[in-house]
Scaffold this active site. Structure first.
Site, PDB file in Angstrom:
ATOM      1  CG  HIS A 159      -4.788 -22.498  61.372  1.00  0.00           C
ATOM      2  ND1 HIS A 159      -5.911 -22.231  62.133  1.00  0.00           N
ATOM      3  CD2 HIS A 159      -4.934 -23.753  60.905  1.00  0.00           C
ATOM      4  CE1 HIS A 159      -6.697 -23.300  62.126  1.00  0.00           C
ATOM      5  NE2 HIS A 159      -6.124 -24.244  61.379  1.00  0.00           N
TER       6      HIS A 159
ATOM      7  CG  HIS B 118      -6.791 -24.351  52.310  1.00  0.00           C
ATOM      8  ND1 HIS B 118      -6.227 -25.611  52.301  1.00  0.00           N
ATOM      9  CD2 HIS B 118      -7.792 -24.382  53.235  1.00  0.00           C
ATOM     10  CE1 HIS B 118      -6.869 -26.372  53.176  1.00  0.00           C
ATOM     11  NE2 HIS B 118      -7.813 -25.656  53.765  1.00  0.00           N
TER      12      HIS B 118
END
Length: 185
Positions: free
Chosen positions: A40, A129
């Site tokens: 995630h 990220h």
């Protein structure tokens, strides 16, 4: 007992792509890979949260997503990086090729609403990220450095249609993540 909460965009259906990037680091001593199924983008880590605050938090997060004014978008992730630096590596991540602006706007909306509620403000600039590994010791540091410097893999695309409030439950085999609430874009 509190709930360990965070706000994220899940990479549903991209576990194989995350695992393929992780294979580039095979043999790097000291590197612990995250479960690709739970990959995630964290928009905000909230930490230990009193369960009595969750309803108000859900209301504020719904408003934060609305405030951000982000419509559904395509997120493409790729390229490699580390935190904090290549000299001292604690996290290895896959970056953002497109969708970073939308993720940043969502982060900013969530950050404003949650800090107003008393959650700690971020102490670093937001970098969209996907964490793929954490480094426990520097045994494989040179391999990680070389792979990060030379590797710019495309890692996948995702249609982002919602933000999720997640609970992280720590266990002996690492964390598991449960969705507490969904916030459509």
């Amino acid at each position: 007992m509190g709930k360990r909460l965070f706000v994220a965009v899940d990479l549903d259906g991209l576990a194989d792509e995350v695992a393929a990037v992780q294979k580039r680091f095979a043999g790097a001593s000291g590197l612990n890979f995250v479960d690709p199924e739970g990959a995630h983008v964290t928009l905000k880590f909230l930490g230990d949260t009193d369960p009595g605050r969750v309803d108000a938090l859900v209301d504020e997060l719904a408003a934060a997503v609305d405030d951000a004014g982000v419509d559904p978008f395509e997120y493409e992730f790729g390229g490699l990086g580390v935190f904090p630096t290549l000299d001292y590596i604690s996290v290895v991540w896959v970056g953002t090729r497109s969708g970073g602006e939308e993720l940043t706007r969502l982060h900013e909306g969530v950050e404003a609403r949650t800090t107003a509620m008393g959650f700690d403000a971020e102490d670093h600039e937001f970098t969209p990220h996907v964490t793929i590994a954490r480094m426990d010791h520097a045994g494989g540091k040179e391999l990680v450095r070389e792979t990060v410097r030379e590797g710019h893999p495309d890692a996948g695309r995702l249609a982002v249609e919602e933000v999720r409030l997640k609970e992280s439950v720590l266990g002996p085999d690492g964390p598991t993540y449960d969705t507490v609430e969904r916030f459509p874009l």
